[in-house]
Design a protein around this motif. Structure first.
Motif, PDB file in Angstrom:
ATOM      1  N   TYR A  99      -2.465   0.866   0.228  1.00 52.06           N
ATOM      2  CA  TYR A  99      -2.600   1.613   1.475  1.00 52.06           C
ATOM      3  C   TYR A  99      -3.527   2.808   1.334  1.00 52.06           C
ATOM      4  O   TYR A  99      -3.076   3.946   1.249  1.00 52.06           O
ATOM      5  N   PRO A 100      -4.822   2.583   1.282  1.00 51.73           N
ATOM      6  CA  PRO A 100      -5.748   3.704   1.115  1.00 51.73           C
ATOM      7  C   PRO A 100      -5.569   4.705   2.259  1.00 51.73           C
ATOM      8  O   PRO A 100      -5.546   4.308   3.421  1.00 51.73           O
ATOM      9  N   PRO A 101      -5.465   5.988   1.934  1.00 47.23           N
ATOM     10  CA  PRO A 101      -5.214   7.018   2.953  1.00 47.23           C
ATOM     11  C   PRO A 101      -6.289   7.065   4.021  1.00 47.23           C
ATOM     12  O   PRO A 101      -6.049   7.546   5.118  1.00 47.23           O
ATOM     13  N   SER A 102      -7.470   6.559   3.727  1.00 46.64           N
ATOM     14  CA  SER A 102      -8.505   6.571   4.761  1.00 46.64           C
ATOM     15  C   SER A 102      -8.194   5.578   5.861  1.00 46.64           C
ATOM     16  O   SER A 102      -8.641   5.712   6.987  1.00 46.64           O
ATOM     17  N   ASP A 103      -7.401   4.569   5.555  1.00 41.06           N
ATOM     18  CA  ASP A 103      -7.072   3.561   6.550  1.00 41.06           C
ATOM     19  C   ASP A 103      -5.667   3.708   7.131  1.00 41.06           C
ATOM     20  O   ASP A 103      -5.367   3.174   8.177  1.00 41.06           O
ATOM     21  N   TYR A 104      -4.814   4.406   6.411  1.00 41.45           N
ATOM     22  CA  TYR A 104      -3.406   4.432   6.821  1.00 41.45           C
ATOM     23  C   TYR A 104      -2.863   5.840   6.996  1.00 41.45           C
ATOM     24  O   TYR A 104      -3.241   6.756   6.259  1.00 41.45           O
ATOM     25  N   ASN A 105      -1.976   5.971   7.957  1.00 43.31           N
ATOM     26  CA  ASN A 105      -1.108   7.136   8.014  1.00 43.31           C
ATOM     27  C   ASN A 105       0.062   6.842   7.084  1.00 43.31           C
ATOM     28  O   ASN A 105       0.675   5.781   7.179  1.00 43.31           O
ATOM     29  N   ILE A 106       0.360   7.788   6.222  1.00 41.55           N
ATOM     30  CA  ILE A 106       1.354   7.491   5.190  1.00 41.55           C
ATOM     31  C   ILE A 106       2.523   8.468   5.260  1.00 41.55           C
ATOM     32  O   ILE A 106       2.325   9.685   5.353  1.00 41.55           O
ATOM     33  N   TYR A 107       3.726   7.906   5.249  1.00 34.74           N
ATOM     34  CA  TYR A 107       4.936   8.739   5.382  1.00 34.74           C
ATOM     35  C   TYR A 107       5.985   8.375   4.331  1.00 34.74           C
ATOM     36  O   TYR A 107       6.755   7.443   4.540  1.00 34.74           O
ATOM     37  N   PRO A 108       6.035   9.067   3.222  1.00 33.99           N
ATOM     38  CA  PRO A 108       7.151   8.813   2.307  1.00 33.99           C
ATOM     39  C   PRO A 108       8.376   9.644   2.718  1.00 33.99           C
ATOM     40  O   PRO A 108       8.243  10.817   3.066  1.00 33.99           O
ATOM     41  N   PHE A 109       9.551   9.001   2.751  1.00 32.27           N
ATOM     42  CA  PHE A 109      10.803   9.730   3.001  1.00 32.27           C
ATOM     43  C   PHE A 109      11.761   9.479   1.860  1.00 32.27           C
ATOM     44  O   PHE A 109      12.021   8.335   1.503  1.00 32.27           O
ATOM     45  N   HIS A 110      12.276  10.531   1.298  1.00 38.24           N
ATOM     46  CA  HIS A 110      13.080  10.399   0.103  1.00 38.24           C
ATOM     47  C   HIS A 110      14.465  10.990   0.344  1.00 38.24           C
ATOM     48  O   HIS A 110      14.588  12.118   0.816  1.00 38.24           O
ATOM     49  N   PHE A 111      15.516  10.225   0.047  1.00 34.53           N
ATOM     50  CA  PHE A 111      16.879  10.766   0.110  1.00 34.53           C
ATOM     51  C   PHE A 111      17.533  10.705  -1.260  1.00 34.53           C
ATOM     52  O   PHE A 111      17.531   9.677  -1.915  1.00 34.53           O
ATOM     53  N   THR A 112      18.092  11.842  -1.667  1.00 30.92           N
ATOM     54  CA  THR A 112      18.720  11.931  -2.974  1.00 30.92           C
ATOM     55  C   THR A 112      19.780  13.016  -2.924  1.00 30.92           C
ATOM     56  O   THR A 112      19.854  13.768  -1.950  1.00 30.92           O
ATOM     57  N   ASP A 113      20.625  13.065  -3.960  1.00 32.49           N
ATOM     58  CA  ASP A 113      21.559  14.185  -4.003  1.00 32.49           C
ATOM     59  C   ASP A 113      20.920  15.380  -4.721  1.00 32.49           C
ATOM     60  O   ASP A 113      21.546  16.413  -4.911  1.00 32.49           O
ATOM     61  N   GLY A 114      19.690  15.197  -5.152  1.00 35.11           N
ATOM     62  CA  GLY A 114      18.952  16.317  -5.755  1.00 35.11           C
ATOM     63  C   GLY A 114      19.317  16.593  -7.200  1.00 35.11           C
ATOM     64  O   GLY A 114      18.798  17.510  -7.818  1.00 35.11           O
ATOM     65  N   ASP A 115      20.203  15.761  -7.723  1.00 37.53           N
ATOM     66  CA  ASP A 115      20.698  15.989  -9.075  1.00 37.53           C
ATOM     67  C   ASP A 115      19.719  15.382 -10.094  1.00 37.53           C
ATOM     68  O   ASP A 115      20.030  14.416 -10.769  1.00 37.53           O
ATOM     69  N   ASN A 116      18.533  15.966 -10.143  1.00 35.96           N
ATOM     70  CA  ASN A 116      17.473  15.399 -10.992  1.00 35.96           C
ATOM     71  C   ASN A 116      17.606  15.911 -12.425  1.00 35.96           C
ATOM     72  O   ASN A 116      18.100  17.011 -12.656  1.00 35.96           O
ATOM     73  N   LEU A 117      17.160  15.101 -13.351  1.00 36.90           N
ATOM     74  CA  LEU A 117      17.137  15.562 -14.748  1.00 36.90           C
ATOM     75  C   LEU A 117      16.249  16.806 -14.836  1.00 36.90           C
ATOM     76  O   LEU A 117      15.092  16.750 -14.427  1.00 36.90           O
ATOM     77  N   PRO A 118      16.767  17.890 -15.342  1.00 34.67           N
ATOM     78  CA  PRO A 118      15.974  19.133 -15.356  1.00 34.67           C
ATOM     79  C   PRO A 118      14.611  18.951 -16.024  1.00 34.67           C
ATOM     80  O   PRO A 118      13.606  19.501 -15.572  1.00 34.67           O
ATOM     81  N   SER A 119      14.600  18.108 -17.045  1.00 31.05           N
ATOM     82  CA  SER A 119      13.340  17.932 -17.758  1.00 31.05           C
ATOM     83  C   SER A 119      12.289  17.232 -16.896  1.00 31.05           C
ATOM     84  O   SER A 119      11.098  17.262 -17.188  1.00 31.05           O
ATOM     85  N   ASP A 120      12.770  16.577 -15.849  1.00 31.58           N
ATOM     86  CA  ASP A 120      11.857  15.788 -15.027  1.00 31.58           C
ATOM     87  C   ASP A 120      11.231  16.621 -13.903  1.00 31.58           C
ATOM     88  O   ASP A 120      10.246  16.216 -13.288  1.00 31.58           O
ATOM     89  N   ASN A 121      11.838  17.792 -13.634  1.00 27.84           N
ATOM     90  CA  ASN A 121      11.436  18.554 -12.456  1.00 27.84           C
ATOM     91  C   ASN A 121       9.942  18.865 -12.404  1.00 27.84           C
ATOM     92  O   ASN A 121       9.302  18.729 -11.370  1.00 27.84           O
ATOM     93  N   GLU A 122       9.389  19.243 -13.546  1.00 26.99           N
ATOM     94  CA  GLU A 122       7.968  19.620 -13.545  1.00 26.99           C
ATOM     95  C   GLU A 122       7.076  18.414 -13.278  1.00 26.99           C
ATOM     96  O   GLU A 122       6.129  18.486 -12.499  1.00 26.99           O
TER      97      GLU A 122
END
Lengths: 378, 473
Positions: free
Chosen positions: A288-311
């Motif tokens: 889906y090249p952005p020049s051709d598409y409108n792009i909408y990612p939606f993400h649902f999570t509890d936010g409990d991410n591995l701290p090491s992954d945050n960066e």
């Protein structure tokens, strides 16, 4: 013997009072549904009873409240068909209504329930939702047939009569004879609005639905996330003819799944949100090249991410943002414990394409839908 | 013959129908029924159901009537229930017949309606009702429409919601000349003419009693909550007081009908049977009539059928006064042969509660298999078969038309002008969720915090609403 009576049969067709007040009642029902929409759309009977067209919705505001006896605590008088004896069980209240249509009128029913079709709910819910920040792209793909009233003709359907132009014609005709009056309308005065078929092109769009399926997502969190995506999918399919939807499920690893898997599968394990964002980037680059598409990612999570992954995650999001129209991040807040979450990290980003929301309860789904799918800047 | 036919069309059907009405009318007269002049109107189902939902064809508009109309109409459309007629306490007496009734249905309904008209005209509880209420309500409706136009539809609707929430709390119209108030204050004698005041013009004005600081207001608790608020609320605009007055007036008109359901329907069922028996029915009609009649007197699913109960009692009274037992002869001096006379007397002086208290016998309770039931656990269980207790239970449900008896106890509660209502608890608790939703309505009318005292689980409890939230203590 004198007869003291008359008999009449009249034309009652104009007696519309009952219908008018019924309409007002229906309006109130719709108002009540709209007011309770946030509760109603999170009803399990709707989300789980997929395919069912009609749902019953309790509407408490339409009761006619007054001081009355507690039906369940009183003694009532009944009539049997003979031979009823003391101690006979004549009904049970397990079915809610008490099995009694007894002396009182509809007492025992605790609230007024209305039947609404899913379509009606959708109509109200989707009324003012839209894909935000939709831009014209190079490759308009979605062709929507539409029509446009843009022509005036002398012949046409009476329903499409253009009253203003017809009147103007009448005035003109009189004026040509030097008369300054509006005097009757002749057949040659009639003007009709006429339509033209045309094809309306809409820019193509893709929605990337990303859901956390890790172990920390409990039944409640999953329910919230799925409710959101349930309505999102319905919304996109109702309002936009051809929007692609890509489903991504992730824990420490992300993978693209089918719609069915997305809504039914549960996983376990830790959480590495960056995996999902990286996969999204990959999909965008490849399909889906952005020049051709409108792009909408939606993400649902509890936010409990591995701290090491945050960066890593932050970096991926920063890379993603310039390519998308809106990135929605919904964090389901666990009422019992709060730890440092991905939300805190995202606060460092200042970009109007990023919309975040914390969902605290079922009603929050409605707010999330409204936040993600409206054009207002957050 | 002085009947005329409305509308332009006098078709065959109407001609046949008016012949039948004439026959029924004559028969009813021969039986001694004494009714108002009748005005029959044939109307389509949705109109008839609208009248049923509003209680009166000309009544004002409100969404609650629309809700009822929808419910009733739905039942008709699904063939679950059917109203054949609707009759209005007025002079002339309006009776609406369902278009689509066949001839025999109409005959039965018409006979039934003549008896209702007789009841309205002769029962004492109707003696003080207005017989021009059709016109009055039409005036009320147009006033309310005017208010909607002037003050906004929404505004009037919200106010009506509140007014209707306490509409049952009025002082019922008294059929007797002297009211309690007059008995207690003998000098406030009944005025005969508007000029009576003139006679008292020379008498010394009574010394103003100095208001004691602790004087209670109202001096005596009053049941007429609606009227009390109408007169004493400090918040109301004139149009709002007017609406309360109209709602109250309409309720006072409907009240006697609510307290005479069993006796009135019983009376009508008793007479339609007897009138129909005297008519010249062919075989088909006889069968059809029997079916209809059986349907009307059907005991369906535990519900007390007022037609059946009422007509059974009338028949029983007639029998006992025609052929009294030896005991009845000796103890009460009944001479026999007075059955008809007696039932006409009963229809003139009783309402449901007194009708049942005085005339529901052990034999009838047993024959009709009446009982009291109650919720035990999750089941509804028959708890009483003893005839006197059953009668008592039945009568208790009819007192105050089945509404809780609530009075204004104090209108200056806490010395802050708050309204204190008191439920006269008599063993049945109030519905608390409903009560908590009703209080805000009363608050809207009174404009200051409102309280209501009642009893829950044997303990006195006061529920309050202060404009923001419900509390309980």
């Amino acid at each position: 013997m004198n007869c003291e009576f008359n008999i009449f049969r009249e034309d009652w067709s104009l007696h519309r009072k009952g219908h008018l007040d019924q309409q007002r009642h229906q309006e109130k029902v719709r108002e009540a549904i709209k007011k309770n929409l946030s509760d109603i759309i999170a009803e399990e009977s709707i989300i789980l009873g997929r395919g069912r067209k009609i749902v019953r919705v309790p509407i408490r505001s339409l009761e006619e409240y007054h001081f009355r006896f507690n039906y369940n605590k009183g003694k009532h008088c009944g009539q049997g068909s003979g031979g009823t004896s003391k101690g006979s069980v004549i009904g049970d209240s397990a079915n809610g209504k008490g099995g009694i249509s007894g002396a009182g009128d509809q007492e025992g029913i605790d609230y007024f329930e209305v039947e609404v079709t899913i379509d009606e709910i959708e109509q109200m819910l989707f009324e003012d939702l839209e894909l935000p920040n939709l831009q014209d792209k190079d490759k308009p793909q979605i062709a929507i047939p539409s029509y446009d009233f843009r022509d005036i003709r002398r012949q046409g359907l009476m329903g499409n009569l253009d009253k203003k132009r017809t009147l103007l014609e009448s005035i003109r005709r009189n004026a040509m004879k030097g008369r300054r009056v509006i005097d009757g309308i002749k057949p040659e005065d009639l003007r009709f609005k006429t339509w033209e078929d045309k094809i309306h092109y809409q820019s193509s769009a893709v929605v990337i639905a990303i859901m956390d399926t890790s172990g920390s997502m409990g039944t409640y969190e999953k329910y919230i996330a799925r409710t959101f995506f349930f309505w999102m999918v319905r919304f996109l399919r109702t309002k936009y003819k051809q929007v692609d939807i890509v489903f991504i499920a992730h824990h420490t690893k992300a993978k693209e799944v089918t719609e069915e898997e997305f809504f039914s599968k549960g996983e376990s394990g830790g959480t590495r949100c960056s995996s999902a964002y990286l996969l999204a980037l990959d999909i965008i680059n490849k399909r889906y090249p952005p020049s051709d598409y409108n792009i909408y990612p939606f993400h649902f999570t509890d936010g409990d991410n591995l701290p090491s992954d945050n960066e890593t995650c932050l970096a991926a999001i920063k890379k993603l943002l310039p390519q998308v129209n809106v990135l929605g991040y919904g964090e389901i807040v666990n009422p019992y414990y709060r730890t440092s979450t991905l939300m805190d990290v995202l606060k460092r980003i200042n970009d109007k394409c990023l919309k975040t929301i914390a969902v605290k309860d079922k009603a929050g789904v409605y707010q999330a839908l409204r936040k993600f799918f409206t054009n207002s800047t957050s | 013959m002085d009947y005329k036919l409305g509308g332009a069309i006098m078709d065959k059907q109407l001609e046949v129908l008016s012949k039948s009405i004439e026959a029924i009318h004559d028969q009813a007269k021969r039986f001694g029924l004494d009714f108002f002049p009748m005005r029959f109107e044939i109307c389509p189902a949705d109109v008839l159901y609208a009248f049923g939902a509003y209680g009166m064809p000309t009544r004002f508009s409100h969404w609650t009537f629309g809700k009822n109309f929808y419910k009733m109409k739905l039942q008709y459309d699904y063939n679950l229930s059917r109203i054949y007629e609707l009759v209005i306490n007025s002079n002339p007496c309006y009776a609406f017949l369902l278009e689509g009734n066949d001839l025999i249905e109409n005959k039965l309904v018409i006979a039934h309606v003549f008896a209702h008209s007789d009841f309205f005209k002769n029962n004492i509880y109707f003696s003080s009702t207005s017989r021009q209420m059709v016109e009055t309500m039409s005036i009320y409706a147009s006033k309310i429409r005017e208010y909607e136009f002037k003050y906004g539809h929404r505004e009037v609707e919200i106010f009506l919601d509140a007014a209707l929430s306490i509409q049952e709390h009025i002082e019922p119209p008294s059929p007797f000349k002297t009211t309690n108030e007059e008995l207690e204050n003998p000098d406030s004698h009944h005025k005969e003419t508007p000029y009576d005041d003139l006679w008292a013009i020379d008498s010394k004005p009574k010394e103003e009693v100095e208001l004691e600081p602790n004087r209670k207001f109202p001096p005596k608790p009053t049941k007429d909550i609606l009227g009390f608020i109408m007169e004493n609320s400090s918040q109301l605009e004139d149009w709002q007081r007017d609406i309360l007055a109209m709602v109250r007036d309409e309720m006072r008109y409907f009240w006697p009908q609510m307290e005479t359901k069993i006796i009135n329907e019983g009376w009508a069922a008793y007479w339609h049977t007897r009138i129909m028996r005297e008519l010249d029915l062919n075989e088909d009609e006889t069968i059809k009539f029997s079916q209809l009649h059986a349907n009307i007197l059907n005991t369906g699913g535990r519900q007390i059928n007022p037609y059946l109960l009422g007509s059974k009692i009338f028949e029983d009274i007639e029998r006992r006064w025609n052929n009294p037992s030896t005991e009845e002869k000796e103890r009460y001096g009944r001479i026999g042969g007075k059955g008809r006379e007696k039932i006409f007397e009963v229809r003139a002086c009783e309402k449901d509660s007194s009708f049942l208290r005085n005339y529901l016998t052990q034999e009838l309770v047993e024959e009709l298999d009446l009982y009291l039931y109650q919720k035990v656990g999750t089941n509804w269980v028959v708890v009483e078969k003893d005839w006197e207790k059953v009668r008592e239970g039945l009568v208790n449900r009819l007192i105050n038309c089945g509404f809780p008896y609530i009075v204004v106890e104090d209108a200056d509660y806490h010395r802050r002008g708050e309204l204190y209502l008191k439920h006269r608890y008599e063993g049945v608790e109030l519905d608390v969720p409903y009560l908590e939703k009703t209080l805000p309505h009363v608050y809207l009318l009174w404009g200051r915090p409102v309280h209501i005292e009642t009893v829950i689980d044997g303990e006195p409890v006061v529920f309050s609403y202060d404009g923001r939230k419900n509390t309980k203590h």
